[in-house]
Design a protein around this motif. Structure first.
Motif, PDB file in Angstrom:
ATOM      1  N   ASN A  27       0.877  -1.167   0.000  1.00 32.46           N
ATOM      2  CA  ASN A  27       0.000   0.000   0.000  1.00 32.46           C
ATOM      3  C   ASN A  27       0.914   1.217   0.000  1.00 32.46           C
ATOM      4  N   PRO A  28       1.489   1.545  -1.170  1.00 32.30           N
ATOM      5  CA  PRO A  28       2.480   2.620  -1.234  1.00 32.30           C
ATOM      6  C   PRO A  28       1.812   3.989  -1.164  1.00 32.30           C
ATOM      7  N   PRO A  29       2.583   5.034  -0.940  1.00 34.42           N
ATOM      8  CA  PRO A  29       2.012   6.388  -1.038  1.00 34.42           C
ATOM      9  C   PRO A  29       1.441   6.602  -2.439  1.00 34.42           C
ATOM     10  N   TYR A  30       0.219   7.162  -2.523  1.00 36.28           N
ATOM     11  CA  TYR A  30      -0.345   7.391  -3.859  1.00 36.28           C
ATOM     12  C   TYR A  30      -1.223   8.646  -3.927  1.00 36.28           C
ATOM     13  N   VAL A  31      -1.092   9.529  -2.972  1.00 31.56           N
ATOM     14  CA  VAL A  31      -1.893  10.751  -2.960  1.00 31.56           C
ATOM     15  C   VAL A  31      -1.130  11.868  -3.674  1.00 31.56           C
ATOM     16  N   GLU A  32      -1.837  12.637  -4.504  1.00 32.58           N
ATOM     17  CA  GLU A  32      -1.219  13.774  -5.182  1.00 32.58           C
ATOM     18  C   GLU A  32      -0.797  14.826  -4.152  1.00 32.58           C
ATOM     19  N   ASP A  33       0.332  15.455  -4.387  1.00 36.62           N
ATOM     20  CA  ASP A  33       0.872  16.424  -3.425  1.00 36.62           C
ATOM     21  C   ASP A  33      -0.129  17.517  -3.068  1.00 36.62           C
ATOM     22  N   ALA A  34      -0.918  17.962  -4.047  1.00 36.45           N
ATOM     23  CA  ALA A  34      -1.849  19.072  -3.822  1.00 36.45           C
ATOM     24  C   ALA A  34      -3.273  18.597  -3.564  1.00 36.45           C
ATOM     25  N   ALA A  35      -3.460  17.330  -3.240  1.00 39.09           N
ATOM     26  CA  ALA A  35      -4.810  16.790  -3.032  1.00 39.09           C
ATOM     27  C   ALA A  35      -5.509  17.494  -1.877  1.00 39.09           C
ATOM     28  N   ASP A  36      -6.816  17.647  -2.026  1.00 40.43           N
ATOM     29  CA  ASP A  36      -7.640  18.274  -0.987  1.00 40.43           C
ATOM     30  C   ASP A  36      -8.021  17.209   0.027  1.00 40.43           C
ATOM     31  N   LEU A  37      -7.284  17.141   1.124  1.00 41.41           N
ATOM     32  CA  LEU A  37      -7.508  16.125   2.136  1.00 41.41           C
ATOM     33  C   LEU A  37      -8.160  16.720   3.375  1.00 41.41           C
ATOM     34  N   ALA A  38      -8.863  15.883   4.099  1.00 45.67           N
ATOM     35  CA  ALA A  38      -9.439  16.301   5.370  1.00 45.67           C
ATOM     36  C   ALA A  38      -8.318  16.703   6.328  1.00 45.67           C
ATOM     37  N   PRO A  39      -8.576  17.699   7.194  1.00 44.82           N
ATOM     38  CA  PRO A  39      -7.538  18.120   8.145  1.00 44.82           C
ATOM     39  C   PRO A  39      -7.024  16.985   9.015  1.00 44.82           C
ATOM     40  N   SER A  40      -7.893  16.023   9.343  1.00 42.37           N
ATOM     41  CA  SER A  40      -7.465  14.911  10.184  1.00 42.37           C
ATOM     42  C   SER A  40      -6.411  14.061   9.487  1.00 42.37           C
ATOM     43  N   VAL A  41      -6.403  14.083   8.148  1.00 44.77           N
ATOM     44  CA  VAL A  41      -5.416  13.311   7.388  1.00 44.77           C
ATOM     45  C   VAL A  41      -4.167  14.154   7.128  1.00 44.77           C
ATOM     46  N   ARG A  42      -4.341  15.314   6.479  1.00 40.20           N
ATOM     47  CA  ARG A  42      -3.186  16.117   6.077  1.00 40.20           C
ATOM     48  C   ARG A  42      -2.375  16.605   7.268  1.00 40.20           C
ATOM     49  N   ALA A  43      -3.028  16.969   8.351  1.00 42.32           N
ATOM     50  CA  ALA A  43      -2.315  17.559   9.485  1.00 42.32           C
ATOM     51  C   ALA A  43      -1.779  16.531  10.472  1.00 42.32           C
ATOM     52  N   HIS A  44      -2.243  15.286  10.378  1.00 43.12           N
ATOM     53  CA  HIS A  44      -1.890  14.331  11.423  1.00 43.12           C
ATOM     54  C   HIS A  44      -1.224  13.047  10.922  1.00 43.12           C
ATOM     55  N   GLU A  45      -1.592  12.558   9.748  1.00 47.36           N
ATOM     56  CA  GLU A  45      -0.995  11.300   9.290  1.00 47.36           C
ATOM     57  C   GLU A  45       0.329  11.571   8.571  1.00 47.36           C
ATOM     58  N   PRO A  46       1.255  10.596   8.581  1.00 43.35           N
ATOM     59  CA  PRO A  46       2.613  10.843   8.073  1.00 43.35           C
ATOM     60  C   PRO A  46       2.646  11.119   6.573  1.00 43.35           C
TER      61      PRO A  46
ATOM     62  N   PHE B  64       1.953  10.950   0.323  1.00 39.12           N
ATOM     63  CA  PHE B  64       2.151  11.725  -0.899  1.00 39.12           C
ATOM     64  C   PHE B  64       3.206  11.116  -1.816  1.00 39.12           C
ATOM     65  N   ALA B  65       2.907  11.170  -3.128  1.00 38.21           N
ATOM     66  CA  ALA B  65       3.774  10.541  -4.123  1.00 38.21           C
ATOM     67  C   ALA B  65       3.839  11.388  -5.394  1.00 38.21           C
ATOM     68  N   GLY B  66       4.164  12.667  -5.238  1.00 43.54           N
ATOM     69  CA  GLY B  66       4.377  13.522  -6.393  1.00 43.54           C
ATOM     70  C   GLY B  66       3.120  14.189  -6.906  1.00 43.54           C
ATOM     71  N   PRO B  67       3.251  15.000  -7.945  1.00 37.66           N
ATOM     72  CA  PRO B  67       2.124  15.775  -8.466  1.00 37.66           C
ATOM     73  C   PRO B  67       0.933  14.932  -8.905  1.00 37.66           C
ATOM     74  N   ASP B  68       1.189  13.732  -9.431  1.00 34.17           N
ATOM     75  CA  ASP B  68       0.090  12.882  -9.895  1.00 34.17           C
ATOM     76  C   ASP B  68      -0.119  11.658  -9.008  1.00 34.17           C
ATOM     77  N   GLY B  69       0.629  11.556  -7.918  1.00 36.56           N
ATOM     78  CA  GLY B  69       0.471  10.437  -6.996  1.00 36.56           C
ATOM     79  C   GLY B  69       1.058   9.123  -7.495  1.00 36.56           C
TER      80      GLY B  69
END
Length: 287
Positions: free
Chosen positions: A184-203, A208-213
């Protein structure tokens, strides 16, 4: 104030920051009481509110995930320790284990590898399904590796967790080949709109895996053929918009690919195998 009243008040407050406000309140209350959620609902509703409950609610109001507050998360029936060092295991990732279970319905994988194991969720689920298999988890984060090792001691003492980074040269030289490779590798786009609970707290390194994930797929998938046994399969988690891109990377690496959907009907995992493995989706190993 009784527990029931405190739960109502906490639910009303948490509704502004959580779509599961009542559930969050109950899980936090059970944690504060040191009991299960079932015991809370059956035996403690008229009791006194434990002194630590208010502080737990405040943490959740700050978007901290419940799993980090309680320090645990269930995955495939396993109660796993989690911390901000690891991604919180999601139920959707159980799709990889269900698909692997289907693939090995008539056989037993002898060696299992989990790439970027994090909490150890995928490897430990596989290790409990096939306890006779050699199970190895690779993790580059020392803090995450410590979490996975602790979970392994609780649920599958035979599982091995070792430091490794698939972006480094010769990282897999001594590992050999495997009947089942999970990732289950990193696959989220760097600029993805994530919930604060994810972006601010999870590693971030697990998300994140680059502009296109796709950066980690580009690094990892070409190495999969060298990790698979003759009749082995790899089960790789994807984001729901990444099916075509990941299948193209698999085919470019000389692998066949099969898509698996999660319970919500979204694309969730790509099963990969050497084309010589004619039974893609139905592994044919000898016990």
């Amino acid at each position: 104030m009784t527990v029931a009243q405190a739960l109502r008040d906490a639910t009303a407050r948490l509704a502004a920051t959580s779509d599961t406000a009542r559930l969050d309140a109950e899980v936090l209350m059970a944690h504060a009481l040191g009991c299960t959620r079932s015991d809370l609902l059956l035996r403690h509703m008229t009791g006194e509110v434990p002194p630590g409950f208010a502080a737990l609610v405040e943490r959740r109001l700050g978007h901290e995930p419940v799993a980090y507050i309680t320090g645990s998360q269930e995955f495939y029936g396993l109660d796993l320790t989690v911390s901000p060092a690891v991604l919180i295991p999601r139920g959707d990732s159980e799709t990889l284990i269900d698909a692997a279970r289907e693939a090995f319905a008539d056989a037993t994988p002898q060696r299992v590898l989990d790439l970027g194991t994090g909490s150890g969720a995928l490897l430990l689920a596989a290790a409990t399904l096939w306890p006779q298999a050699e199970a190895i988890g690779i993790e580059r984060s020392p803090d995450a590796l410590a979490v996975a090792t602790a979970n392994g001691r609780r649920h599958a003492p035979h599982a091995q967790f070792i430091a490794g980074d698939w972006t480094l040269p010769n990282w897999s030289a001594a590992l050999g080949r495997f009947d089942l490779v999970l990732a289950n590798p990193p696959y989220v786009e760097d600029a993805a709109d994530l919930a604060p609970s994810v972006r601010a707290h999870e590693p971030a390194q697990a998300l994140f895996a680059g502009p296109d994930g796709l950066d980690d797929y580009r690094a990892l998938i070409p190495q999969i053929p060298g990790l698979l046994s003759v009749c082995g399969i790899a089960m790789i988690e994807i984001g729901w918009t990444q099916t075509e891109a990941v299948i193209a990377l698999a085919q470019a690496a000389g692998l066949t690919a099969k898509l698996h959907h999660d319970l919500g009907g979204r694309p969730r995992a790509i099963e990969m195998a050497d084309p010589r493995n004619k039974a893609l989706g139905k592994a044919d190993l000898r016990d």
